[in-house]
Design a protein around this motif. Structure first.
Motif, PDB file in Angstrom:
ATOM      1  N   ALA A 206      48.118  28.682  43.647  1.00  0.00           N
ATOM      2  CA  ALA A 206      47.233  27.789  42.916  1.00  0.00           C
ATOM      3  C   ALA A 206      47.342  28.055  41.418  1.00  0.00           C
ATOM      4  N   ALA A 207      47.179  27.008  40.630  1.00  0.00           N
ATOM      5  CA  ALA A 207      47.354  27.135  39.183  1.00  0.00           C
ATOM      6  C   ALA A 207      46.299  28.036  38.555  1.00  0.00           C
ATOM      7  N   ASP A 208      45.108  28.091  39.165  1.00  0.00           N
ATOM      8  CA  ASP A 208      44.011  28.862  38.568  1.00  0.00           C
ATOM      9  C   ASP A 208      43.816  30.236  39.200  1.00  0.00           C
ATOM     10  N   THR A 209      44.812  30.738  39.911  1.00  0.00           N
ATOM     11  CA  THR A 209      44.659  32.052  40.529  1.00  0.00           C
ATOM     12  C   THR A 209      44.462  33.130  39.462  1.00  0.00           C
ATOM     13  N   PRO A 210      43.573  34.096  39.709  1.00  0.00           N
ATOM     14  CA  PRO A 210      43.404  35.192  38.757  1.00  0.00           C
ATOM     15  C   PRO A 210      44.498  36.252  38.888  1.00  0.00           C
ATOM     16  N   LEU A 211      45.354  36.112  39.864  1.00  0.00           N
ATOM     17  CA  LEU A 211      46.433  37.070  40.077  1.00  0.00           C
ATOM     18  C   LEU A 211      47.544  36.821  39.068  1.00  0.00           C
ATOM     19  N   PHE A 241      36.973  37.186  46.754  1.00  0.00           N
ATOM     20  CA  PHE A 241      37.595  38.219  45.928  1.00  0.00           C
ATOM     21  C   PHE A 241      38.170  37.636  44.636  1.00  0.00           C
ATOM     22  N   SER A 242      38.716  36.425  44.700  1.00  0.00           N
ATOM     23  CA  SER A 242      39.254  35.801  43.489  1.00  0.00           C
ATOM     24  C   SER A 242      38.143  35.545  42.475  1.00  0.00           C
ATOM     25  N   ARG A 243      36.992  35.061  42.951  1.00  0.00           N
ATOM     26  CA  ARG A 243      35.879  34.826  42.035  1.00  0.00           C
ATOM     27  C   ARG A 243      35.364  36.139  41.448  1.00  0.00           C
ATOM     28  N   ARG A 244      35.325  37.183  42.259  1.00  0.00           N
ATOM     29  CA  ARG A 244      34.895  38.493  41.752  1.00  0.00           C
ATOM     30  C   ARG A 244      35.864  39.011  40.686  1.00  0.00           C
ATOM     31  N   LEU A 245      37.156  38.826  40.920  1.00  0.00           N
ATOM     32  CA  LEU A 245      38.131  39.257  39.921  1.00  0.00           C
ATOM     33  C   LEU A 245      37.948  38.499  38.611  1.00  0.00           C
ATOM     34  N   ARG A 246      37.707  37.195  38.687  1.00  0.00           N
ATOM     35  CA  ARG A 246      37.508  36.412  37.471  1.00  0.00           C
ATOM     36  C   ARG A 246      36.274  36.882  36.696  1.00  0.00           C
ATOM     37  N   LYS A 247      35.223  37.243  37.421  1.00  0.00           N
ATOM     38  CA  LYS A 247      33.968  37.640  36.790  1.00  0.00           C
ATOM     39  C   LYS A 247      33.950  39.112  36.377  1.00  0.00           C
ATOM     40  N   GLY A 248      34.989  39.862  36.759  1.00  0.00           N
ATOM     41  CA  GLY A 248      35.014  41.283  36.445  1.00  0.00           C
ATOM     42  C   GLY A 248      34.109  42.107  37.334  1.00  0.00           C
ATOM     43  N   MET A 249      33.732  41.565  38.501  1.00  0.00           N
ATOM     44  CA  MET A 249      32.880  42.278  39.446  1.00  0.00           C
ATOM     45  C   MET A 249      33.708  43.257  40.275  1.00  0.00           C
ATOM     46  N   LEU A 250      33.091  44.322  40.725  1.00  0.00           N
ATOM     47  CA  LEU A 250      33.755  45.220  41.663  1.00  0.00           C
ATOM     48  C   LEU A 250      34.017  44.481  42.972  1.00  0.00           C
ATOM     49  N   LEU A 251      35.160  44.729  43.573  1.00  0.00           N
ATOM     50  CA  LEU A 251      35.470  44.069  44.845  1.00  0.00           C
ATOM     51  C   LEU A 251      34.600  44.588  45.975  1.00  0.00           C
ATOM     52  N   ALA A 286      37.157  49.164  39.219  1.00  0.00           N
ATOM     53  CA  ALA A 286      37.285  47.716  39.085  1.00  0.00           C
ATOM     54  C   ALA A 286      38.701  47.263  39.408  1.00  0.00           C
ATOM     55  N   GLY A 287      38.811  45.990  39.757  1.00  0.00           N
ATOM     56  CA  GLY A 287      40.114  45.396  40.005  1.00  0.00           C
ATOM     57  C   GLY A 287      40.682  45.741  41.376  1.00  0.00           C
ATOM     58  N   LEU A 288      41.944  45.453  41.534  1.00  0.00           N
ATOM     59  CA  LEU A 288      42.639  45.692  42.794  1.00  0.00           C
ATOM     60  C   LEU A 288      43.058  47.161  42.908  1.00  0.00           C
ATOM     61  N   PRO A 289      43.198  47.674  44.116  1.00  0.00           N
ATOM     62  CA  PRO A 289      43.720  49.039  44.281  1.00  0.00           C
ATOM     63  C   PRO A 289      45.183  49.105  43.848  1.00  0.00           C
ATOM     64  N   PRO A 290      45.742  50.292  43.722  1.00  0.00           N
ATOM     65  CA  PRO A 290      47.098  50.428  43.163  1.00  0.00           C
ATOM     66  C   PRO A 290      48.212  49.922  44.064  1.00  0.00           C
ATOM     67  N   THR A 291      47.981  49.868  45.361  1.00  0.00           N
ATOM     68  CA  THR A 291      49.017  49.400  46.288  1.00  0.00           C
ATOM     69  C   THR A 291      48.345  48.589  47.395  1.00  0.00           C
ATOM     70  N   PRO A 292      49.141  47.857  48.178  1.00  0.00           N
ATOM     71  CA  PRO A 292      48.571  47.243  49.381  1.00  0.00           C
ATOM     72  C   PRO A 292      47.998  48.322  50.303  1.00  0.00           C
ATOM     73  N   ILE A 293      47.133  47.906  51.222  1.00  0.00           N
ATOM     74  CA  ILE A 293      46.523  48.848  52.160  1.00  0.00           C
ATOM     75  C   ILE A 293      46.968  48.579  53.594  1.00  0.00           C
ATOM     76  N   GLY A 310      34.599  27.296  46.213  1.00  0.00           N
ATOM     77  CA  GLY A 310      33.231  27.594  46.601  1.00  0.00           C
ATOM     78  C   GLY A 310      32.549  28.465  45.573  1.00  0.00           C
ATOM     79  N   ASP A 311      31.315  28.888  45.900  1.00  0.00           N
ATOM     80  CA  ASP A 311      30.554  29.726  44.976  1.00  0.00           C
ATOM     81  C   ASP A 311      30.168  31.068  45.593  1.00  0.00           C
ATOM     82  N   ALA A 312      30.640  31.339  46.808  1.00  0.00           N
ATOM     83  CA  ALA A 312      30.279  32.591  47.486  1.00  0.00           C
ATOM     84  C   ALA A 312      30.862  33.788  46.744  1.00  0.00           C
ATOM     85  N   LEU A 313      30.028  34.809  46.590  1.00  0.00           N
ATOM     86  CA  LEU A 313      30.451  36.069  45.976  1.00  0.00           C
ATOM     87  C   LEU A 313      30.252  37.253  46.920  1.00  0.00           C
TER      88      LEU A 313
END
Length: 360
Positions: A206-211, A241-251, A286-293, A310-313
């Motif tokens: 998606a064009a608006d992905t925070p990744l 998780f994408s919305r949390r990343l955009r807002k700077g929230m802990l996952l 904050a943010g993603l962990p260093p590697t996949p899990i 959506g708006d779910a957080l």
């Protein structure tokens, strides 16, 4: 004198005719025998299950192996004639071949000529971590085991990817292999498949992905894979998780914490686990962990780069594999009370839970 010579000629001609008739009869009998041999069962009931054609085996060696495996049909000359007739002599492919009851020499040589070897299956399951992958490979038979003495760094170096963390790098699918293949062969194919799947997912993001990179997409996909087994929820989980990343929230996702605990995890996550800092504790970092899990599948990869709107957080488990999604912390607390603490369950929470159940 002339009469005697004529008698000798007649006798000689008669003998020749008799010999020709006998030769024709013998040839006819031999041809009929050969025709029966071609399509008759090649093996008795006590035959081996398979035979292995090794590199460098000539037809004589293969025929000897077939005899040892229980091939009691036909003379060696008949096998050689059939192989020549089928253009199989000298063209038998390396590999393991099934010896099925009732199989004829013609069918067997055709399979050997065409390389229709026995294939075995190894399934890499969605959500497995690298420890589970290694454990499954270690008991896969008849796969040759060449990775048991390699640590993760040595393994990835051997696979041609030095410095790369192995977690998440192998695509969950079923891989076919044959006798003589090794666990390294399977891992090479699974690694290449993951690189291709990740590239395809990233291309369709998606064009608006925070990744910001395929690497981040792989990490988020692994979290999505561990958070839900419900296909319809993957995009919703990714959306949270994408919305949390955009807002700077802990996952604040438990699977990353559990991964950070490692082999010490006993099946229960406790408060001190959430407050003890590790590179994988998304409650403290904050943010993603260093590697996949874990090893994410294609669906999780696609969800990570194309999250649901959506708006779910927040989300909480309904204890049946599905989740309740909330936009506010107050709604989330109410859902936790309902489904985790077993306290009060307001009508709107129950309705959202019922709606989630209807989608399964």
């Amino acid at each position: 004198m002339a009469g005697g010579f004529k008698r000798v000629l007649k006798i000689t001609a008669l003998l020749l005719c008799m010999l020709l008739l006998l030769a024709a009869a013998a040839g006819g009998w031999g041809w009929m025998r050969y025709q029966r041999f071609i399509d008759a069962p090649a093996f008795g009931t006590d035959a081996a299950a398979s035979v292995q054609v090794a590199s460098g085996d000539g037809f004589a060696t293969v025929l000897r192996k077939l005899r040892q495996a229980g091939a009691d049909a036909g003379h060696d000359l008949e096998w050689r004639l059939l192989a020549t007739q089928m253009d199989a002599a000298g063209k038998l492919k390396v590999g393991e071949y099934a010896l099925e009851p009732g199989m004829s020499p013609r069918v067997l040589l055709q399979r050997m000529r065409d390389g229709k070897v026995i294939h075995y299956r190894f399934t890499l399951v969605e959500g497995w971590n690298m420890r589970q992958v290694r454990a499954a490979l270690a008991v896969a038979d008849p796969l040759e085991h060449r990775t048991s003495g390699l640590d993760d760094a040595a393994l990835m170096s051997t696979l041609g990817h030095p410095g790369q963390h192995p977690e998440g790098r192998f695509l969950p699918e079923t891989y076919l292999y044959q006798r003589g293949d090794s666990d390294l062969d399977v891992l090479r194919r699974a690694h290449a498949a993951m690189e291709q799947a990740l590239a395809q997912a990233w291309e369709a993001r998606a064009a608006d992905t925070p990744l910001t990179s395929p690497e981040q997409a792989l990490i988020l996909a692994s979290i999505v894979e561990k958070e839900t087994g419900q296909a319809h929820e993957r995009a919703q989980i990714a959306g949270v998780f994408s919305r949390r990343l955009r807002k700077g929230m802990l996952l604040q996702t438990d699977p990353t914490v559990i991964y950070g605990i490692g082999s010490a995890y006993d099946g229960n996550i406790r408060r001190h686990h959430l407050t003890t800092d590790t590179p994988y504790n998304t409650y403290t970092r904050a943010g993603l962990p260093p590697t996949p899990i874990a090893m994410p599948g294609r669906a999780a990869l696609n969800a990570a780069v194309n999250p649901a709107d959506g708006d779910a957080l927040f989300f909480v488990s309904r204890n049946d594999g599905s989740h309740i999604f909330s936009a506010t912390y107050a709604e989330h607390n109410a859902a936790v009370d309902c489904y985790q603490r077993r306290r009060n369950c307001p009508a709107d929470i129950a309705e959202r839970g019922a709606a989630a159940g209807d989608r399964q």
